[in-house]
Design a protein around this motif. Structure first.
Motif, short mmCIF file in Angstrom:
data_model
loop_
_atom_site.label_atom_id
_atom_site.label_comp_id
_atom_site.label_asym_id
_atom_site.label_seq_id
_atom_site.Cartn_x
_atom_site.Cartn_y
_atom_site.Cartn_z
N ALA A 2 0.71 -1.40 -0.13
CA ALA A 2 0.04 -0.02 0.17
C ALA A 2 0.96 1.29 0.08
CB ALA A 2 -0.89 0.11 1.19
N THR A 3 0.31 2.41 -0.27
CA THR A 3 1.29 3.78 -0.35
C THR A 3 0.74 4.31 1.16
OG1 THR A 3 -0.57 4.90 -1.36
CG2 THR A 3 1.13 3.90 -2.69
N THR A 4 1.54 5.36 1.49
CA THR A 4 0.96 6.04 2.65
C THR A 4 -0.29 6.77 2.68
OG1 THR A 4 2.57 8.03 1.76
CG2 THR A 4 3.62 6.29 3.32
N ASN A 5 -0.67 6.96 1.55
CA ASN A 5 -2.02 7.71 1.16
C ASN A 5 -3.01 6.81 1.60
OD1 ASN A 5 -0.67 9.70 0.19
ND2 ASN A 5 -0.88 8.96 -2.15
N ASP A 6 -2.86 5.34 1.84
CA ASP A 6 -3.89 4.35 2.06
C ASP A 6 -3.73 4.09 3.67
OD1 ASP A 6 -4.45 4.16 -0.42
OD2 ASP A 6 -2.82 2.43 -0.80
N LEU A 7 -2.93 4.83 4.59
CA LEU A 7 -2.78 4.53 5.97
C LEU A 7 -4.18 4.88 6.64
CD1 LEU A 7 0.90 5.91 7.05
CD2 LEU A 7 0.07 3.45 6.40
N LYS A 59 5.83 3.60 -0.87
CA LYS A 59 5.16 2.11 -0.69
C LYS A 59 5.41 1.30 0.69
CE LYS A 59 4.34 0.86 -5.53
NZ LYS A 59 2.97 1.25 -5.27
N VAL A 60 4.53 1.01 1.40
CA VAL A 60 4.66 0.39 2.65
C VAL A 60 4.01 -1.01 2.75
CG1 VAL A 60 4.98 2.38 4.21
CG2 VAL A 60 2.64 1.35 3.63
N GLU A 61 4.73 -2.03 3.08
CA GLU A 61 4.13 -3.27 3.32
C GLU A 61 3.04 -3.71 4.39
OE1 GLU A 61 5.74 -7.80 3.46
OE2 GLU A 61 7.10 -6.45 3.22
N THR A 62 1.83 -4.09 3.94
CA THR A 62 0.84 -4.07 4.92
C THR A 62 0.86 -5.75 5.39
OG1 THR A 62 -0.71 -4.61 3.37
CG2 THR A 62 -0.54 -2.38 4.32
N ALA A 63 0.44 -5.84 6.68
CA ALA A 63 0.50 -7.60 6.98
C ALA A 63 -0.83 -7.63 7.21
CB ALA A 63 1.26 -7.41 8.33
N THR A 64 -1.30 -8.86 6.88
CA THR A 64 -2.86 -9.29 7.06
C THR A 64 -2.83 -9.82 8.40
OG1 THR A 64 -2.08 -11.45 6.19
CG2 THR A 64 -3.16 -10.10 4.53
N VAL A 65 -3.84 -9.23 9.21
CA VAL A 65 -4.01 -9.89 10.50
C VAL A 65 -5.63 -10.04 10.74
CG1 VAL A 65 -4.14 -8.85 12.79
CG2 VAL A 65 -2.35 -8.01 11.74
N ASP A 66 -5.76 -11.39 11.12
CA ASP A 66 -7.01 -11.89 11.03
C ASP A 66 -7.41 -11.93 12.63
OD1 ASP A 66 -9.38 -13.49 10.78
OD2 ASP A 66 -8.50 -15.25 10.61
N LYS A 67 -8.56 -11.09 12.90
CA LYS A 67 -9.07 -10.98 14.14
C LYS A 67 -10.26 -11.80 14.23
CE LYS A 67 -7.79 -6.37 14.93
NZ LYS A 67 -8.08 -4.92 15.37
#
Length: 185
Positions: A2-7, A59-67
């Protein structure tokens, strides 16, 4: 990616192999130079909080966290065993991951367990729980709600400061975030 705009708040990023949750973010466009994003990040594992600045559009790497909503079953040595309410799978969660939440965890209580690639990251309890007082000093005539507090041991073993009029055997509402007495249940 994702990009920093998606934070957004609560998003989990994978930076240098560690997982960080976005607590706060602010887009800044100074009069001179390029725009940037100021963030406050919390390490998911250690709880350490840091401020980090990114250039806009990076660009930043997002992690998938399943709650998942899970039910606490029992303690097994240092581990706490939770059951997924959808699949009925039982997973052990280490005591260090449960942390302070263990003070307010009763068998059959529901909690949100955050998982990343099958590994439990942290536990989220409801904001308040109802617990029974197992021991507290007896109150005296004239004890009022504004008079002060005394320690009370609840059924999980935790100690909660309560008003002087609370007696052993009463059910009280406790804030799970800071351990405050909220009232009688």
């Amino acid at each position: 990616m994702a990009t920093t705009n998606d934070l957004k708040n609560g998003l989990v990023l994978n930076l240098d192999g560690e997982l960080w949750t976005v607590i706060e973010f602010q887009h800044v466009k100074p009069g001179k130079g390029g725009a940037f994003v100021r963030t406050t990040l919390k390490n998911v594992m250690s709880g350490k909080v840091v401020d980090k600045t990114f250039n806009a559009g990076t660009k930043v790497e997002t992690a998938t966290v399943d709650k998942r909503t899970m039910q606490y079953l029992y303690a097994d040595g240092e581990d706490y065993v939770f059951m997924d309410l959808d699949t009925f799978d039982q997973i052990p969660v280490q005591g260090g991951t449960v942390g302070e939440a263990a003070n307010y965890l009763l068998p059959e209580a529901e909690a949100t367990v955050a998982l990343h690639e099958g590994v439990p990251l942290y536990i989220e309890l409801p904001t308040s729980v109802v617990l029974e007082v197992t021991y507290t000093e007896p109150g005296l005539q004239g004890d009022r709600s504004t008079g002060g507090t005394k320690p009370a041991t609840v059924e999980t073993g935790a100690t909660v400061p309560v008003p002087l009029f609370i007696t052993t055997g009463e059910k009280i509402k406790v804030d799970t975030r800071d351990g405050r007495y909220l009232g009688r249940a």
